[in-house]
Scaffold this motif. Structure first.
Motif, PDB file in Angstrom:
ATOM      1  N   SER A  95       0.837  -1.210   0.000  1.00 27.20           N
ATOM      2  CA  SER A  95       0.000   0.000   0.000  1.00 27.20           C
ATOM      3  C   SER A  95       0.868   1.255   0.000  1.00 27.20           C
ATOM      4  N   ASP A  96       0.222   2.378  -0.267  1.00 24.30           N
ATOM      5  CA  ASP A  96       0.943   3.655  -0.368  1.00 24.30           C
ATOM      6  C   ASP A  96       1.708   4.000   0.909  1.00 24.30           C
ATOM      7  N   ASN A  97       1.060   3.888   2.072  1.00 24.52           N
ATOM      8  CA  ASN A  97       1.751   4.246   3.315  1.00 24.52           C
ATOM      9  C   ASN A  97       2.863   3.259   3.647  1.00 24.52           C
ATOM     10  N   TYR A 122       6.263   7.578  -5.163  1.00 27.76           N
ATOM     11  CA  TYR A 122       5.900   6.176  -5.332  1.00 27.76           C
ATOM     12  C   TYR A 122       6.783   5.456  -6.352  1.00 27.76           C
ATOM     13  N   LEU A 133       0.971  -1.684  -6.390  1.00 24.99           N
ATOM     14  CA  LEU A 133       0.913  -0.610  -5.406  1.00 24.99           C
ATOM     15  C   LEU A 133      -0.523  -0.104  -5.329  1.00 24.99           C
ATOM     16  N   LEU A 173      -3.446   2.488  -3.830  1.00 20.75           N
ATOM     17  CA  LEU A 173      -3.526   3.886  -3.401  1.00 20.75           C
ATOM     18  C   LEU A 173      -4.908   4.238  -2.871  1.00 20.75           C
ATOM     19  N   SER A 182      -4.637   2.190  -8.378  1.00 20.42           N
ATOM     20  CA  SER A 182      -3.497   1.307  -8.160  1.00 20.42           C
ATOM     21  C   SER A 182      -2.538   1.370  -9.343  1.00 20.42           C
ATOM     22  N   GLN A 212      -1.164   1.913 -14.659  1.00 18.83           N
ATOM     23  CA  GLN A 212      -1.966   2.446 -13.559  1.00 18.83           C
ATOM     24  C   GLN A 212      -3.416   2.575 -13.982  1.00 18.83           C
TER      25      GLN A 212
END
Length: 235
Positions: free
Chosen positions: A110-112, A123, A141, A143, A148, A158
């Motif tokens: 995930s983003d975090n 990213y 990934l 978001l 994603s 994406q």
């Protein structure tokens, strides 16, 4: 041993805070000798996360399962799924997550999590750091509502998220990855093109979006028909 309880506090935007009752919980009591090795060896894919690596004996059992899959040349998929309250420290969490990165073919992050792990603030730079250090062939990934990304070598794709009325987001990441692994098993393991990854991301984004409109996680997983409906309507 008592079953671990996860208490989820849902924020106004649908995001969550977690707290856990687990000292210990049955989920971390699996021992290496209890693994069904023939089942692992006959599988097409092994998916694992970091929650089973927070404590012994399940940490060793998880690593043994990974080793069996490696010996059998089975695809290995990893989701760090960082839940800070379950770890003795973030240093231990990083150590075990790095182990997972070193032993997977497919990563969902995930983003975090990726910004925390890499120390980057971008990213694409964070993904490049993972590729350079861990050589993972396929990276996803997520978001949240922003959709994603997918990275297969130097090919990048994406897709935006779907606009839905969010009730809560518990299980969205797991739904996304379940949908991704389903597609990988259907299409076969290969070097995916940008158009292929875009289709895969859109399908997984749709699946994840659906469950955010319902309370709960495991019991609200979408059907194939529901996913096709949101894909055809765009909402």
């Amino acid at each position: 041993v008592h079953t671990t309880l996860a208490v989820v506090h849902t924020k106004p935007d649908g995001d969550r805070d977690f707290s856990f009752y687990r000292k210990p919980g049955a989920d971390v009591m699996l021992r290496s000798q209890e693994l069904d090795e023939p089942m692992i060896r006959s599988s097409k894919l092994l998916h694992f996360g970091s929650l089973s690596m927070t404590e012994e004996p399940c940490r060793s059992a998880t690593k043994r399962a990974i080793a069996i899959a490696e010996e059998a040349k089975i695809l290995r998929s990893f989701d760090p799924n960082l839940r800070e309250p379950l770890w003795d420290s973030l240093n231990v969490a990083r150590e075990q997550i790095v182990y997972g990165l070193s032993h997977c073919d497919i990563l969902k992050i995930s983003d975090n999590e990726i910004l925390w792990l890499s120390g980057k603030d971008d990213y694409d730079a964070a993904v490049a750091w993972i590729q350079e250090n861990y050589h993972i062939p396929l990276i996803f990934l997520t978001l949240g509502k922003d959709g994603s990304h997918a990275y297969c070598g130097d090919v990048r794709a994406q897709q935006p998220g779907f606009y839905v009325k969010t009730v809560e987001t518990t299980g969205a990441g797991d739904t996304f990855m379940g949908a991704m692994l389903h597609q990988i098993l259907e299409m076969g393991w290969k070097r995916y093109s940008q158009p292929e990854m875009e289709r895969m991301l859109r399908f997984a984004n749709a699946a994840a979006a659906i469950i955010t409109t319902r309370a709960g996680a495991l019991r609200v997983m979408p059907s194939a028909e529901e996913i096709q409906t949101i894909l055809s309507t765009g909402a």
